[in-house]
Scaffold this active site. Sequence first.
Site: not given
Length: 323
Positions: A68, A112, A135
């Site tokens: 990412k 994460q 997200d």
Amino acid sequence: MASGRMAEKPAAEAARGRLLDGRAVARAMREDVARRVAALVAGGGRPPRLVAVLVGDDPASRAYVGSKTRASAEVGIAGETRRLPAAVEQRELLATVAELADDDEVDGILVQLPLPRHLEAPAVLEAVPPAKDVDGFHPENVGRLWLDQPGLTPATPTGVIELLRRYRIPLAGRHAVVVGRSAIVGKPMAALLLRQHCTVTLCHSRTRDLAAACRQGELLVAAAGRAGLIGPRHVRDGAVVIDVGMNRVDDPQRMEELFPGDAGRRARFAKRGYVLAGDVDFARVAPRASWITPVPGGVGPLTVAQLLVNTLEASLRRQGFAP
Ligand code: NDP
């Protein structure tokens, strides 16, 4: 015909094998982001900034975060990683997220997952301000999604919608079946398909007669995390099949069943001790499908590309360049 179906990049494979080429679409998405970031900076804005919070040193999580931040750098997004030890206390993790929340120059925060078991993920995800929640996991953004209000939406299912859009696959009025009801993939996928005016069926492990439910789908999205779960008897003739599953197969016999005579996969298995397989039994399902995503090279690359889109959009809004 395939070139006419995809706005940015003709997918040569699609004409031959009706493959939905996630890699090509992801590349086109990243190029769009790079252009828009350059225009933002040329117009007096600052480059978007994305911070990943990584707890512990699980190799898979490290690899995801690494890909990412690398992808961010390639499109002009300032990506960085905050690493915290596996034993970090909830309080300390929340303090890190709060610091990033308060930093006006941070546009996107991603925590994460999975977090080590002693930490409470829901409280951590709620500490991310909805405007920086790239997200799309914050309850406010989840609510906005289901209420059809603007907000950030989860990258994987949003990327799937973008794939379908770029191939001009019609959705309105079609029956879509989603297998899997997780908060990360299945549920937001169902909400996004509903937003596209599909009639949606959402299946899960308690669904009775999964094959019959799936056969209703003109579009079938598999996100169960079970290698080869979806076979030909689950698929309506001519369906569009999207395989979100990303599973490690480490049993050689199962690998041969799923990929009969596939020399490339055999070689990879010999080297690494496993191969990646989707939830769809590709070899047997592909002949029934009108369009299908491969694994790898289907949905996987779209997730990272969509995260970059989300970060750019969060940044444009936060810098006052978008409503
Ligand atoms: P979860 O394990 O959180 O959810 C799986 C879902 O599938 C659950 O709702 C479960 O039902 C359902 N399910 C499991 N087994 C069956 C079955 N036999 N029949 C019907 N339904 C079943 O997984 P995720 O949603 O996080 O991920 C799903 C897959 O997608 C995984 O392979 C993951 O690796 C992959 N993935 C890929 C991404 C990408 O970028 N390509 C990104 C995210 C995930 P129940 O709720 O009843 O338990």
